[in-house]
Design a protein around this motif. Structure first.
Motif, PDB file in Angstrom:
ATOM      1  N   THR A  36     -37.267  24.461  -2.248  1.00 21.78           N
ATOM      2  CA  THR A  36     -37.266  24.454  -3.696  1.00 21.78           C
ATOM      3  C   THR A  36     -36.250  25.429  -4.289  1.00 21.78           C
ATOM      4  O   THR A  36     -36.236  26.613  -3.945  1.00 21.78           O
ATOM      5  CB  THR A  36     -38.673  24.790  -4.225  1.00 21.78           C
ATOM      6  N   GLN A  37     -35.375  24.890  -5.129  1.00 21.95           N
ATOM      7  CA  GLN A  37     -34.398  25.650  -5.913  1.00 21.95           C
ATOM      8  C   GLN A  37     -34.264  24.935  -7.253  1.00 21.95           C
ATOM      9  O   GLN A  37     -34.672  23.787  -7.395  1.00 21.95           O
ATOM     10  CB  GLN A  37     -33.025  25.661  -5.225  1.00 21.95           C
ATOM     11  N   ASN A  38     -33.651  25.597  -8.217  1.00 30.18           N
ATOM     12  CA  ASN A  38     -33.347  24.926  -9.476  1.00 30.18           C
ATOM     13  C   ASN A  38     -32.336  23.816  -9.235  1.00 30.18           C
ATOM     14  O   ASN A  38     -31.426  23.962  -8.415  1.00 30.18           O
ATOM     15  CB  ASN A  38     -32.777  25.913 -10.494  1.00 30.18           C
ATOM     16  N   LYS A  39     -32.487  22.707  -9.975  1.00 30.14           N
ATOM     17  CA  LYS A  39     -31.558  21.579  -9.872  1.00 30.14           C
ATOM     18  C   LYS A  39     -30.162  22.023 -10.306  1.00 30.14           C
ATOM     19  O   LYS A  39     -30.007  22.835 -11.211  1.00 30.14           O
ATOM     20  CB  LYS A  39     -32.036  20.437 -10.759  1.00 30.14           C
ATOM     21  N   LEU A  40     -29.167  21.502  -9.642  1.00 27.82           N
ATOM     22  CA  LEU A  40     -27.775  21.745 -10.004  1.00 27.82           C
ATOM     23  C   LEU A  40     -27.147  20.441 -10.499  1.00 27.82           C
ATOM     24  O   LEU A  40     -27.595  19.354 -10.142  1.00 27.82           O
ATOM     25  CB  LEU A  40     -26.983  22.258  -8.798  1.00 27.82           C
ATOM     26  N   ASP A  41     -26.124  20.569 -11.297  1.00 28.59           N
ATOM     27  CA  ASP A  41     -25.337  19.419 -11.741  1.00 28.59           C
ATOM     28  C   ASP A  41     -23.924  19.580 -11.209  1.00 28.59           C
ATOM     29  O   ASP A  41     -23.418  20.687 -11.089  1.00 28.59           O
ATOM     30  CB  ASP A  41     -25.281  19.353 -13.274  1.00 28.59           C
ATOM     31  N   TYR A  42     -23.305  18.479 -10.866  1.00 26.06           N
ATOM     32  CA  TYR A  42     -21.886  18.418 -10.544  1.00 26.06           C
ATOM     33  C   TYR A  42     -21.486  18.892  -9.151  1.00 26.06           C
ATOM     34  O   TYR A  42     -20.298  18.902  -8.845  1.00 26.06           O
ATOM     35  CB  TYR A  42     -21.040  19.161 -11.588  1.00 26.06           C
ATOM     36  N   THR A  49     -26.134  33.353   2.125  1.00 25.48           N
ATOM     37  CA  THR A  49     -26.973  32.203   2.424  1.00 25.48           C
ATOM     38  C   THR A  49     -26.587  31.053   1.505  1.00 25.48           C
ATOM     39  O   THR A  49     -26.343  31.248   0.317  1.00 25.48           O
ATOM     40  CB  THR A  49     -28.474  32.505   2.251  1.00 25.48           C
ATOM     41  N   GLY A  50     -26.506  29.861   2.072  1.00 29.91           N
ATOM     42  CA  GLY A  50     -26.248  28.642   1.317  1.00 29.91           C
ATOM     43  C   GLY A  50     -27.479  27.765   1.371  1.00 29.91           C
ATOM     44  O   GLY A  50     -28.068  27.562   2.432  1.00 29.91           O
ATOM     45  N   ALA A  51     -27.896  27.249   0.204  1.00 25.43           N
ATOM     46  CA  ALA A  51     -29.149  26.501   0.100  1.00 25.43           C
ATOM     47  C   ALA A  51     -28.960  25.003   0.327  1.00 25.43           C
ATOM     48  O   ALA A  51     -27.993  24.411  -0.129  1.00 25.43           O
ATOM     49  CB  ALA A  51     -29.768  26.727  -1.275  1.00 25.43           C
ATOM     50  N   PHE A  52     -29.928  24.416   1.037  1.00 24.09           N
ATOM     51  CA  PHE A  52     -29.962  22.976   1.295  1.00 24.09           C
ATOM     52  C   PHE A  52     -31.213  22.383   0.679  1.00 24.09           C
ATOM     53  O   PHE A  52     -32.217  23.069   0.508  1.00 24.09           O
ATOM     54  CB  PHE A  52     -29.902  22.697   2.797  1.00 24.09           C
ATOM     55  N   PHE A  70     -18.182  23.254   0.582  1.00 25.01           N
ATOM     56  CA  PHE A  70     -19.643  23.311   0.423  1.00 25.01           C
ATOM     57  C   PHE A  70     -19.950  23.641  -1.026  1.00 25.01           C
ATOM     58  O   PHE A  70     -19.407  24.607  -1.579  1.00 25.01           O
ATOM     59  CB  PHE A  70     -20.229  24.385   1.344  1.00 25.01           C
ATOM     60  N   SER A  71     -20.849  22.869  -1.660  1.00 23.47           N
ATOM     61  CA  SER A  71     -21.234  23.115  -3.042  1.00 23.47           C
ATOM     62  C   SER A  71     -22.752  23.065  -3.167  1.00 23.47           C
ATOM     63  O   SER A  71     -23.367  22.024  -2.920  1.00 23.47           O
ATOM     64  CB  SER A  71     -20.583  22.076  -3.961  1.00 23.47           C
ATOM     65  N   SER A  72     -23.339  24.215  -3.535  1.00 22.16           N
ATOM     66  CA  SER A  72     -24.792  24.340  -3.654  1.00 22.16           C
ATOM     67  C   SER A  72     -25.115  25.719  -4.223  1.00 22.16           C
ATOM     68  O   SER A  72     -24.223  26.450  -4.645  1.00 22.16           O
ATOM     69  CB  SER A  72     -25.451  24.166  -2.284  1.00 22.16           C
ATOM     70  N   HIS A  73     -26.388  26.083  -4.167  1.00 19.20           N
ATOM     71  CA  HIS A  73     -26.785  27.458  -4.498  1.00 19.20           C
ATOM     72  C   HIS A  73     -26.330  28.380  -3.376  1.00 19.20           C
ATOM     73  O   HIS A  73     -26.303  27.991  -2.197  1.00 19.20           O
ATOM     74  CB  HIS A  73     -28.313  27.570  -4.615  1.00 19.20           C
ATOM     75  N   TRP A 117     -22.747  18.809  -0.054  1.00 19.13           N
ATOM     76  CA  TRP A 117     -23.146  19.190  -1.405  1.00 19.13           C
ATOM     77  C   TRP A 117     -24.620  18.863  -1.645  1.00 19.13           C
ATOM     78  O   TRP A 117     -25.159  17.942  -1.050  1.00 19.13           O
ATOM     79  CB  TRP A 117     -22.279  18.476  -2.449  1.00 19.13           C
ATOM     80  N   ILE A 118     -25.234  19.659  -2.513  1.00 15.35           N
ATOM     81  CA  ILE A 118     -26.641  19.468  -2.845  1.00 15.35           C
ATOM     82  C   ILE A 118     -26.836  19.715  -4.334  1.00 15.35           C
ATOM     83  O   ILE A 118     -26.420  20.767  -4.845  1.00 15.35           O
ATOM     84  CB  ILE A 118     -27.561  20.419  -2.039  1.00 15.35           C
ATOM     85  N   ASN A 119     -27.459  18.768  -5.029  1.00 14.94           N
ATOM     86  CA  ASN A 119     -27.818  18.917  -6.442  1.00 14.94           C
ATOM     87  C   ASN A 119     -29.326  19.101  -6.636  1.00 14.94           C
ATOM     88  O   ASN A 119     -29.744  19.755  -7.569  1.00 14.94           O
ATOM     89  CB  ASN A 119     -27.399  17.682  -7.255  1.00 14.94           C
TER      90      ASN A 119
END
Length: 147
Positions: A17-23, A90-93, A77-80, A8-10
């Protein structure tokens, strides 16, 4: 019983660079804890800078999935997420460990252990895309992708 791993990535500091995620941590760790409470084995919980795209990329393509994601029966997996016009997910790290994103066309799951992949990420199963083309090369024993 299944062996379970989560990534997971917040936060996404440069260069990824990506927007911040919560949870994302809460959904992945909550899934892992829920599975463990039902008798399944916790194998890994990689979050933030400890989550790497090489954990999802097939070893034949320079990754290390056989040590991580394809070394458990159930992965979360939890992310953008995103999908290209070429039907590639595509999954963002948040950390660039070779690359900032993993791609569905570079994954070969189930040739070792993975049976089920749960993606808490946008466009993982986007009905506006050709889902079969997006995930076809990924299935090497994998039973299901959930999005």
């Amino acid at each position: 019983m299944a062996r379970v791993g989560v990534e997971w990535i917040n936060t996404f500091p440069g260069p990824c660079t990506q927007n911040k995620l919560d949870y994302c941590d809460e959904t992945s760790v909550g899934f892992l804890n829920g599975m463990a409470e039902r008798g399944h084995a916790r194998v890994f919980n990689w979050g933030e800078s400890n989550a790497w795209e090489t954990d999802f990329r097939d070893t034949s393509l320079g990754g290390d999935d056989s040590s991580w994601v394809d070394n458990v029966e159930f992965a979360h997996f939890s992310s953008h997420g995103g999908a290209s016009s070429a039907n590639i997910f595509t999954g963002a790290f948040g950390t660039k460990h070779n690359e900032c994103n993993w791609r569905s066309d570079r994954a070969r799951f189930g040739d070792k252990a993975l049976n089920w992949l749960l993606l808490d990420a946008c466009q993982s199963l986007d009905l506006g895309r050709n889902i079969i083309a997006m995930w076809h090369s990924t299935f090497r024993g994998l039973h299901s992708v959930f999005g």
